[in-house]
Design a protein around this motif. Structure first.
Motif, PDB file in Angstrom:
ATOM      1  N   ILE A  10       0.845  -1.192   0.000  1.00 40.05           N
ATOM      2  CA  ILE A  10       0.000   0.000   0.000  1.00 40.05           C
ATOM      3  C   ILE A  10       0.877   1.238   0.000  1.00 40.05           C
ATOM      4  O   ILE A  10       1.615   1.497   0.961  1.00 40.05           O
ATOM      5  CB  ILE A  10      -0.938   0.018   1.225  1.00 40.05           C
ATOM      6  N   PHE A  11       0.832   2.006  -1.075  1.00 41.48           N
ATOM      7  CA  PHE A  11       1.528   3.289  -1.144  1.00 41.48           C
ATOM      8  C   PHE A  11       0.584   4.359  -0.607  1.00 41.48           C
ATOM      9  O   PHE A  11      -0.492   4.571  -1.138  1.00 41.48           O
ATOM     10  CB  PHE A  11       1.922   3.600  -2.586  1.00 41.48           C
ATOM     11  N   GLY A  12       0.984   5.004   0.489  1.00 43.68           N
ATOM     12  CA  GLY A  12       0.103   5.944   1.171  1.00 43.68           C
ATOM     13  C   GLY A  12      -0.532   5.294   2.390  1.00 43.68           C
ATOM     14  O   GLY A  12      -1.682   5.575   2.739  1.00 43.68           O
ATOM     15  N   ALA A  13       0.249   4.427   3.051  1.00 44.37           N
ATOM     16  CA  ALA A  13      -0.298   3.608   4.146  1.00 44.37           C
ATOM     17  C   ALA A  13      -0.606   4.392   5.406  1.00 44.37           C
ATOM     18  O   ALA A  13      -1.319   3.897   6.282  1.00 44.37           O
ATOM     19  CB  ALA A  13       0.681   2.479   4.476  1.00 44.37           C
ATOM     20  N   TYR A  19      -6.532   4.139   6.646  1.00 48.34           N
ATOM     21  CA  TYR A  19      -6.965   3.956   8.035  1.00 48.34           C
ATOM     22  C   TYR A  19      -8.468   3.689   8.134  1.00 48.34           C
ATOM     23  O   TYR A  19      -8.904   2.784   8.853  1.00 48.34           O
ATOM     24  CB  TYR A  19      -6.610   5.207   8.844  1.00 48.34           C
ATOM     25  N   ARG A  20      -9.275   4.463   7.408  1.00 50.69           N
ATOM     26  CA  ARG A  20     -10.729   4.359   7.549  1.00 50.69           C
ATOM     27  C   ARG A  20     -11.344   3.219   6.741  1.00 50.69           C
ATOM     28  O   ARG A  20     -12.350   2.646   7.149  1.00 50.69           O
ATOM     29  CB  ARG A  20     -11.404   5.676   7.142  1.00 50.69           C
ATOM     30  N   LYS A  21     -10.748   2.924   5.563  1.00 49.20           N
ATOM     31  CA  LYS A  21     -11.384   1.983   4.649  1.00 49.20           C
ATOM     32  C   LYS A  21     -10.588   0.698   4.426  1.00 49.20           C
ATOM     33  O   LYS A  21     -11.141  -0.403   4.505  1.00 49.20           O
ATOM     34  CB  LYS A  21     -11.638   2.666   3.301  1.00 49.20           C
ATOM     35  N   LEU A  22      -9.307   0.833   4.111  1.00 42.49           N
ATOM     36  CA  LEU A  22      -8.562  -0.347   3.672  1.00 42.49           C
ATOM     37  C   LEU A  22      -8.297  -1.331   4.803  1.00 42.49           C
ATOM     38  O   LEU A  22      -8.558  -2.542   4.649  1.00 42.49           O
ATOM     39  CB  LEU A  22      -7.240   0.081   3.024  1.00 42.49           C
ATOM     40  N   TYR A  23      -7.791  -0.852   5.932  1.00 45.98           N
ATOM     41  CA  TYR A  23      -7.467  -1.786   7.020  1.00 45.98           C
ATOM     42  C   TYR A  23      -8.703  -2.485   7.586  1.00 45.98           C
ATOM     43  O   TYR A  23      -8.695  -3.707   7.773  1.00 45.98           O
ATOM     44  CB  TYR A  23      -6.670  -1.074   8.120  1.00 45.98           C
ATOM     45  N   ASN A  37      -3.565 -17.210   6.419  1.00 45.32           N
ATOM     46  CA  ASN A  37      -2.163 -17.433   6.785  1.00 45.32           C
ATOM     47  C   ASN A  37      -1.195 -16.944   5.709  1.00 45.32           C
ATOM     48  O   ASN A  37      -0.128 -16.428   6.013  1.00 45.32           O
ATOM     49  CB  ASN A  37      -1.918 -18.931   7.039  1.00 45.32           C
ATOM     50  N   ASN A  38      -1.588 -17.103   4.464  1.00 46.13           N
ATOM     51  CA  ASN A  38      -0.668 -16.825   3.358  1.00 46.13           C
ATOM     52  C   ASN A  38      -0.904 -15.449   2.751  1.00 46.13           C
ATOM     53  O   ASN A  38      -1.278 -15.311   1.580  1.00 46.13           O
ATOM     54  CB  ASN A  38      -0.790 -17.908   2.283  1.00 46.13           C
ATOM     55  N   PHE A  39      -0.732 -14.418   3.558  1.00 49.51           N
ATOM     56  CA  PHE A  39      -0.787 -13.055   3.044  1.00 49.51           C
ATOM     57  C   PHE A  39       0.143 -12.176   3.874  1.00 49.51           C
ATOM     58  O   PHE A  39       0.434 -12.479   5.031  1.00 49.51           O
ATOM     59  CB  PHE A  39      -2.213 -12.497   3.072  1.00 49.51           C
ATOM     60  N   ALA A  40       0.612 -11.118   3.259  1.00 47.08           N
ATOM     61  CA  ALA A  40       1.424 -10.120   3.952  1.00 47.08           C
ATOM     62  C   ALA A  40       1.118  -8.760   3.357  1.00 47.08           C
ATOM     63  O   ALA A  40       0.761  -8.646   2.174  1.00 47.08           O
ATOM     64  CB  ALA A  40       2.907 -10.441   3.817  1.00 47.08           C
ATOM     65  N   ILE A  41       1.244  -7.721   4.174  1.00 47.02           N
ATOM     66  CA  ILE A  41       0.928  -6.369   3.733  1.00 47.02           C
ATOM     67  C   ILE A  41       2.088  -5.451   4.093  1.00 47.02           C
ATOM     68  O   ILE A  41       2.525  -5.399   5.247  1.00 47.02           O
ATOM     69  CB  ILE A  41      -0.375  -5.866   4.377  1.00 47.02           C
ATOM     70  N   ILE A  42       2.606  -4.769   3.085  1.00 49.23           N
ATOM     71  CA  ILE A  42       3.645  -3.774   3.296  1.00 49.23           C
ATOM     72  C   ILE A  42       3.022  -2.393   3.179  1.00 49.23           C
ATOM     73  O   ILE A  42       2.379  -2.077   2.171  1.00 49.23           O
ATOM     74  CB  ILE A  42       4.780  -3.902   2.262  1.00 49.23           C
ATOM     75  N   GLY A  43       3.204  -1.589   4.210  1.00 46.91           N
ATOM     76  CA  GLY A  43       2.747  -0.209   4.163  1.00 46.91           C
ATOM     77  C   GLY A  43       3.928   0.706   3.892  1.00 46.91           C
ATOM     78  O   GLY A  43       4.988   0.545   4.514  1.00 46.91           O
TER      79      GLY A  43
END
Length: 505
Positions: A10-13, A19-23, A37-43
């Protein structure tokens, strides 16, 4: 529900949208098992945050969803943060290293999704560096989600699209319009194509006019700086309203799949007449709100809002009539209305059917009575804040005399159903993970929408409007009502009258 393997960057994390919608939307998908289990998120963003601080922010953002402590911690443990200058190529090298590490750690099969939740001015450089540093060279899928606005006119949108398609194929680009994720927007197709009652009447032989309303009771709030450079035409008409219009007007697709639906939506938009300056002045009205009072509350005018120029000529209201040049819709006016600081918040569509050929009930042959007009039959699709639909018919009023009266067949989703239904962003993110672009806008749709809107914008830019021209709390300037009345119609939704009749406006 099948679990999705993906690395989401996520660019603009650190922004408000994330904060309001994506997370919260990602957490709902996690709770339902789409992400497990098989996911990762980079902010990524410019702020110097640690992984621990980022995870704390994520947990706070989902607190309204009442997760257990273990649930929140398990979800947040998949989040990683990298301080990132999108214009510095060195930062993409670091980002690639982290991406490759997480790909191996979580067994993500090289599936990569990039979400650009920041200023469009950075989109081009981001996708260029993603390709240059080999971040789209993995074996899995590579998709990019782009928030609106997609350009500020056709020329800038074309430049932006060329930059993005240099890295991603059109099938990998998901231009998000959150309205297309709303339950009742998606219900348009079900109501129309799932009921012969309506589909057989869905043409100029039986429909008198169509009305699309996207009304907001709020002003510009803290978006004055952005809004003063945009205005209602670009902020609402170019995307949300023209997308709704294409769904209402399109021909039945050969199959209910993304390619077939997209083909028909593009055809529908191509049939919308691009107006000459004379036609713009005849069929479109713009407005800007002045100070006003409604229901005991006072509101300042647009020019008194924070970060708005004191002599601003930016429109906060648009009403218009679109003309569609095809066999199905020829002669049927498509009215649209949207604005800030209107009487009520509401998004609704009214399909107004033609009157019966002969009104048998207009006079009583046995008595000297005045004529009785039959109200129109109206199909209303409620999109927000309430969700559902209604159909207004004419029936006999109880009593000895034969008098007709409107009868409304009404269905609304219950509060519990609405609460438990997927939020728009949740639905759209899942669509991206599934590779389903049905509820996203194709470049051909974006380009044609800009052609339609640019003709209006260029005409208005050559003239100085007489602003402000409607008090806050009303449903727009007088000219917006005259626009419909000169065709012999009226706005079906008139909340302003309710307040006036009770002395609240």
């Amino acid at each position: 529900m099948t679990e999705k393997k993906v690395l989401l960057t996520i660019f603009g994390a650190t922004g408000d949208l994330a904060y309001r919608k994506l997370y919260p939307s990602l957490f709902r998908l996690f709770r339902k098992g789409s992400l497990q289990n098989n996911f990762a998120i980079i902010g990524t963003a410019r702020r110097e945050w640690s992984d621990e601080h980022f995870r704390a922010v994520v947990q706070k953002s989902i607190s309204d969803l009442d997760p257990t402590s273990a649930e929140a911690q398990s979800f947040a443990s998949h989040f990683y943060y990298q301080s990132h200058d999108v214009q510095d190529p060195e930062h993409y090298i670091t980002l690639k290293k982290l991406s490759d590490t997480l790909d191996a750690k979580y067994d993500l099969a090289g599936n990569r999704l990039f979400y650009l939740a920041m200023s469009p001015s950075f989109f081009g450089v981001i996708v260029k560096e993603l390709k240059a540093q080999g971040m789209t060279d993995t074996k899995g899928f590579h998709r990019v989600v782009i928030e609106k606005p997609f350009g500020s006119d056709l020329a800038s949108a074309t430049t932006l699209n060329q930059a993005i398609t240099a890295t991603f194929d059109e099938s990998e680009i998901y231009r998000i319009d959150h309205y297309l994720g709303k339950e009742m927007i998606q219900n348009i197709s079900a109501i129309r194509f799932g009921n012969n009652l309506f589909e057989s009447l869905w043409n100029n032989r039986y429909i008198a006019n169509v009305q699309i309303n996207l009304a907001e009771s709020l002003g510009v709030e803290d978006r004055g700086g952005y809004y003063d450079k945009s205005g209602a035409l670009k902020d609402m008409v170019q995307n949300h309203i023209l997308q709704i219009l294409s769904l209402l007007l399109m021909e039945p697709p050969a199959a209910f799949c993304d390619e077939e639906i997209r083909t028909e939506k593009i055809k529908a938009l191509n049939a919308v007449r691009i107006y000459t300056p004379e036609e713009v002045n005849r069929y479109f009205v713009r407005g800007q709100y002045a100070p006003g009072r409604i229901n005991g509350s006072d509101y300042v005018g647009y020019r008194e809002e924070a970060n708005v120029a004191p002599d601003s000529t930016t429109e906060t209201f648009v009403a218009g009539r679109f003309t569609v040049d095809n066999f199905r819709w020829s002669g049927v006016p498509i009215y649209i209305r949207t604005g800030k600081r209107l009487t009520e918040k509401g998004t609704r569509i009214n399909i107004v059917f033609k009157q019966v050929p002969i009104n048998l009930f207009k006079t009583d042959v046995h008595k000297d009575c005045p004529e009785r007009e039959l109200p129109e039959n109206v199909l209303t699709i409620y999109i927000q804040p309430t969700e559902g639909f209604s159909l207004t018919l004419n029936g006999k009023e109880i009593g000895a005399d034969f008098k007709t009266t409107p009868v409304k067949l009404d269905y609304r989703h219950s509060a519990e159903t609405v609460e438990n239904s997927p939020e728009a962003y949740e639905r759209l993110i899942l669509d991206v993970l599934n590779g389903d672009s049905t509820n996203f806008t194709h470049w051909d749709e974006v380009a044609q929408s800009w052609r339609i809107v640019d003709a209006i914008r260029h005409t208005w830019d050559d003239e100085t409007p007489d602003f402000p021209n409607y008090p806050a709390g009303t449903m727009g300037p007088k000219a917006a009502f005259e626009l419909v009345e000169k065709d012999g119609f009226n706005w079906i939704w008139e909340p302003e009258e309710w307040y006036r009749n009770r002395g609240l406006l």
